[in-house]
Design a protein around this motif. Structure first.
Motif, PDB file in Angstrom:
ATOM      1  N   GLY A   1       0.809  -1.220   0.000  1.00 12.86           N
ATOM      2  CA  GLY A   1       0.000   0.000   0.000  1.00 12.86           C
ATOM      3  C   GLY A   1       0.837   1.262   0.000  1.00 12.86           C
ATOM      4  O   GLY A   1       2.048   1.244   0.218  1.00 12.86           O
ATOM      5  N   ASP A   2       0.184   2.355  -0.283  1.00 12.75           N
ATOM      6  CA  ASP A   2       0.854   3.653  -0.315  1.00 12.75           C
ATOM      7  C   ASP A   2       1.327   4.057   1.075  1.00 12.75           C
ATOM      8  O   ASP A   2       0.688   3.746   2.079  1.00 12.75           O
ATOM      9  N   VAL A   3       2.430   4.766   1.116  1.00 10.08           N
ATOM     10  CA  VAL A   3       2.962   5.294   2.373  1.00 10.08           C
ATOM     11  C   VAL A   3       2.041   6.372   2.916  1.00 10.08           C
ATOM     12  O   VAL A   3       1.858   6.503   4.116  1.00 10.08           O
ATOM     13  N   VAL A   4       1.459   7.133   2.019  1.00 11.75           N
ATOM     14  CA  VAL A   4       0.515   8.179   2.411  1.00 11.75           C
ATOM     15  C   VAL A   4      -0.868   7.835   1.868  1.00 11.75           C
ATOM     16  O   VAL A   4      -1.002   7.059   0.934  1.00 11.75           O
ATOM     17  N   GLY A   5      -1.891   8.430   2.452  1.00  6.34           N
ATOM     18  CA  GLY A   5      -3.264   8.104   2.089  1.00  6.34           C
ATOM     19  C   GLY A   5      -3.811   8.939   0.944  1.00  6.34           C
ATOM     20  O   GLY A   5      -4.761   9.701   1.136  1.00  6.34           O
TER      21      GLY A   5
ATOM     22  N   PRO B   1      -6.365  16.123  -3.476  1.00  8.09           N
ATOM     23  CA  PRO B   1      -6.635  16.784  -4.758  1.00  8.09           C
ATOM     24  C   PRO B   1      -5.413  16.789  -5.692  1.00  8.09           C
ATOM     25  O   PRO B   1      -5.547  17.069  -6.882  1.00  8.09           O
ATOM     26  N   LEU B   2      -4.230  16.445  -5.200  1.00  7.31           N
ATOM     27  CA  LEU B   2      -3.023  16.443  -6.026  1.00  7.31           C
ATOM     28  C   LEU B   2      -2.712  15.078  -6.632  1.00  7.31           C
ATOM     29  O   LEU B   2      -1.774  14.946  -7.412  1.00  7.31           O
ATOM     30  N   ARG B   3      -3.500  14.062  -6.313  1.00  5.05           N
ATOM     31  CA  ARG B   3      -3.140  12.695  -6.668  1.00  5.05           C
ATOM     32  C   ARG B   3      -2.948  12.452  -8.159  1.00  5.05           C
ATOM     33  O   ARG B   3      -2.159  11.606  -8.540  1.00  5.05           O
ATOM     34  N   ALA B   4      -3.611  13.180  -9.009  1.00  9.93           N
ATOM     35  CA  ALA B   4      -3.495  12.946 -10.457  1.00  9.93           C
ATOM     36  C   ALA B   4      -2.118  13.316 -11.005  1.00  9.93           C
ATOM     37  O   ALA B   4      -1.648  12.698 -11.956  1.00  9.93           O
TER      38      ALA B   4
ATOM     39  N   LEU C   1       5.151  13.355  -5.295  1.00  8.08           N
ATOM     40  CA  LEU C   1       5.463  12.879  -3.953  1.00  8.08           C
ATOM     41  C   LEU C   1       5.102  11.410  -3.789  1.00  8.08           C
ATOM     42  O   LEU C   1       5.878  10.628  -3.236  1.00  8.08           O
ATOM     43  N   ARG C   2       3.954  11.001  -4.273  1.00  8.08           N
ATOM     44  CA  ARG C   2       3.487   9.622  -4.130  1.00  8.08           C
ATOM     45  C   ARG C   2       4.503   8.649  -4.725  1.00  8.08           C
ATOM     46  O   ARG C   2       4.850   7.649  -4.114  1.00  8.08           O
ATOM     47  N   ARG C   3       4.980   8.955  -5.920  1.00 11.31           N
ATOM     48  CA  ARG C   3       5.961   8.085  -6.575  1.00 11.31           C
ATOM     49  C   ARG C   3       7.280   8.069  -5.799  1.00 11.31           C
ATOM     50  O   ARG C   3       7.885   7.024  -5.599  1.00 11.31           O
ATOM     51  N   ALA C   4       7.720   9.222  -5.343  1.00  9.62           N
ATOM     52  CA  ALA C   4       8.973   9.303  -4.589  1.00  9.62           C
ATOM     53  C   ALA C   4       8.868   8.511  -3.283  1.00  9.62           C
ATOM     54  O   ALA C   4       9.811   7.809  -2.895  1.00  9.62           O
ATOM     55  N   LEU C   5       7.740   8.600  -2.613  1.00  4.25           N
ATOM     56  CA  LEU C   5       7.557   7.853  -1.372  1.00  4.25           C
ATOM     57  C   LEU C   5       7.493   6.347  -1.630  1.00  4.25           C
ATOM     58  O   LEU C   5       8.017   5.555  -0.840  1.00  4.25           O
ATOM     59  N   HIS C   6       6.874   5.954  -2.730  1.00  3.76           N
ATOM     60  CA  HIS C   6       6.836   4.529  -3.088  1.00  3.76           C
ATOM     61  C   HIS C   6       8.253   4.012  -3.349  1.00  3.76           C
ATOM     62  O   HIS C   6       8.621   2.920  -2.914  1.00  3.76           O
ATOM     63  N   GLN C   7       9.074   4.803  -4.044  1.00  4.06           N
ATOM     64  CA  GLN C   7      10.460   4.414  -4.304  1.00  4.06           C
ATOM     65  C   GLN C   7      11.256   4.321  -3.000  1.00  4.06           C
ATOM     66  O   GLN C   7      12.071   3.408  -2.822  1.00  4.06           O
TER      67      GLN C   7
END
Length: 149
Positions: A86-90, A98-101, A105-111
């Motif tokens: 799962g994602d590190v952040v929700g 609202p920034l998910r698209a 940050l999401r990709r960097a945290l997954h890496q």
């Protein structure tokens, strides 16, 4: 990254079983040794059994035993399996971010999460219980009846 309490408990159980060397330990014994409620330990043992790391036998002569697979298991694999991917952040929480698209940050945290897991891949359960940890684990005993009253 912070591990869930369930993963931490599961790793402690695996480590204690790795030094059991012929001891007949029950889930209740191990729960006392690692200072957690029996119900939490039972859930962890059930999951570790599903993963093929721990053998749990019921009844007279039963008990817990770390399998050979469990002894050689990569800590990275164990943590990945227990923590999930799962994602590190929700990002998809309610309401979703609202920034998910278009968020980087999401990709960097997954890496970063994957780098964390990868750093644990070469570590085995067996290597975790080498000295000085092994003797400390071996010294853990379930609380006596007087201590729990």
């Amino acid at each position: 990254m912070r591990l869930t309490a369930f993963t931490d408990l599961s790793l402690r159980i695996v480590m204690r079983l790795a030094v059991a060397e012929g001891e007949k330990l029950t889930t209740r014994d191990v729960a006392g040794m690692v200072a957690v409620p029996y119900t939490h330990a039972a859930k962890a043992v059930a999951r570790l059994s599903e993963m093929g790391l721990v053998e749990a036998r019921r009844g007279r002569g039963g008990g817990l035993r770390l399998t050979e697979t469990g002894r050689r298991a990569s800590v990275g694999h164990i943590v990945r399996t227990l923590e999930g991917s799962g994602d590190v952040v929700g990002c998809e929480d309610s309401p979703p971010c609202p920034l998910r698209a278009g968020c980087q940050l999401r990709r960097a945290l997954h890496q970063a999460q994957e780098a964390f897991f990868a750093s644990l891949d070469p570590v085995t359960v067996e290597s975790l219980v080498a000295s000085p940890t092994g003797p400390l684990l071996s010294a853990l005993r379930p609380p006596t009846a007087e201590a729990t009253s």
